[in-house]
Design an enzyme around this catalytic site. Structure first.
Site, PDB file in Angstrom:
ATOM      1  N   GLY A   1      -0.122  -5.218   0.920  1.00  6.65           N
ATOM      2  CA  GLY A   1      -1.295  -5.220   0.071  1.00  6.65           C
ATOM      3  C   GLY A   1      -1.068  -5.900  -1.257  1.00  6.65           C
TER       4      GLY A   1
ATOM      5  N   GLU B   1      -1.528  -9.482  -0.544  1.00  4.23           N
ATOM      6  CA  GLU B   1      -2.958  -9.688  -0.312  1.00  4.23           C
ATOM      7  C   GLU B   1      -3.716  -9.764  -1.641  1.00  4.23           C
ATOM      8  OE1 GLU B   1      -4.045  -7.724   3.940  1.00  4.23           O
ATOM      9  OE2 GLU B   1      -3.259  -6.337   2.445  1.00  4.23           O
TER      10      GLU B   1
ATOM     11  N   ALA C   1       0.833  -1.195   0.000  1.00  2.00           N
ATOM     12  CA  ALA C   1       0.000   0.000   0.000  1.00  2.00           C
ATOM     13  C   ALA C   1       0.869   1.246   0.000  1.00  2.00           C
ATOM     14  CB  ALA C   1      -0.915  -0.007   1.224  1.00  2.00           C
TER      15      ALA C   1
ATOM     16  N   GLU D   1       3.417  -5.674   7.522  1.00  4.38           N
ATOM     17  CA  GLU D   1       2.703  -4.574   8.174  1.00  4.38           C
ATOM     18  C   GLU D   1       3.056  -4.422   9.652  1.00  4.38           C
ATOM     19  OE1 GLU D   1      -0.012  -5.910   4.759  1.00  4.38           O
ATOM     20  OE2 GLU D   1       1.361  -6.850   6.194  1.00  4.38           O
TER      21      GLU D   1
END
Length: 260
Positions: free
Chosen positions: A109, A112, A63, A132
């Protein structure tokens, strides 16, 4: 077609192509565009299988931390209702076979996003992970849930708790990826896998994906009822008639499906 994400369709294969230099960071605009192209890929009948690809150098490094670093908890809660979680759910719910072609880094992300696909093909030298925790947070778009379902809770906790980067061969041994190939062959390998479904029975493939995905969320008896319902519903399709007639007349594996 978005600025950073586009859907390229060729020979029944749709490629969701991330292209936000240098690292395909997933900011709000990229999230919106992923949602849009995933919806388009799901709806277009000529798209029979989907590849998610970030290019030759990197899949997605995570992200956009600069965008979110100063947000409050209520602001992040509002953002996530329509942000990365929504975008990745749209990819996961594409009712067609999906494969992630992973190069360079697939982190946070980015990994993910890879986890939403039905298969993951990794380049030699790839690094994946959920780092994270090193930022004082946890994965927030499926990393704790999809990873644990994929590799089991103990392995998932090791990856999430440590935040460490996992190289391709270890990722293969853990089950985080399904195949490792030379970096220059990643997209071609993903396309070979996807192409086997380009002329397949589209409704049956969608039913198989739904049965497996929904069955994992419920107890066995409920899962069996889901399976039976989807199985019997396929007797309303042309492909069921084509497939069974072909089997009777010509033996297995020779049916030519229309996707109807």
């Amino acid at each position: 077609m978005g600025e950073f994400v586009r859907l390229e369709v060729d020979g029944g294969i749709g490629t969701i192509r991330l292209d936000r230099p240098k690292m395909n960071a997933l900011n709000s605009q990229v999230e919106r565009e992923i949602l849009e192209v995933a919806t388009e890929a799901a709806e277009r009948d000529e798209v029979r299988a989907v590849i998610v690809y970030g290019g030759e150098k990197v899949f997605a490094a995570g992200a956009d931390i600069k965008e979110m670093s100063e947000k409050s908890a209520p602001e992040m809660a509002a953002k996530e209702r329509r942000g990365l979680s929504a975008a990745l759910t749209a990819v996961a719910e594409i009712p067609k076979p999906t494969v992630a072609a992973l190069t360079g880094y697939a982190l946070g992300g980015g990994f993910e996003l890879a986890l939403t696909c039905d298969r993951r093909i990794a380049a030699e030298g790839l690094k994946v992970g959920q780092p994270e925790i090193l930022l004082g947070v946890i994965p927030g778009a499926g990393g704790t849930q999809r990873l644990a379902r994929l590799v089991g809770p103990s392995k998932a906790k090791d990856i999430v708790f440590s935040g460490r980067f996992v190289e391709a061969q270890e990722a293969l041994s853990l089950g985080m990826v399904d195949e490792v190939v030379a970096a220059e062959d990643v997209y071609a390998a993903a396309r070979r896998w996807a192409e086997q479904f380009a002329n397949g029975p589209a409704h049956a493939l969608a039913a198989a994906k739904r049965a497996i995905d929904e069955g994992l969320e419920v107890d066995l008896n409920t899962g069996l009822r889901i399976e039976t319902h989807l199985f019997t519903s396929l007797f309303a399709t042309e492909d069921q008639k084509t497939g069974m007639r072909s089997f009777i007349e010509n033996g297995p594996g020779k049916a030519e499906f229309s996707g109807n």
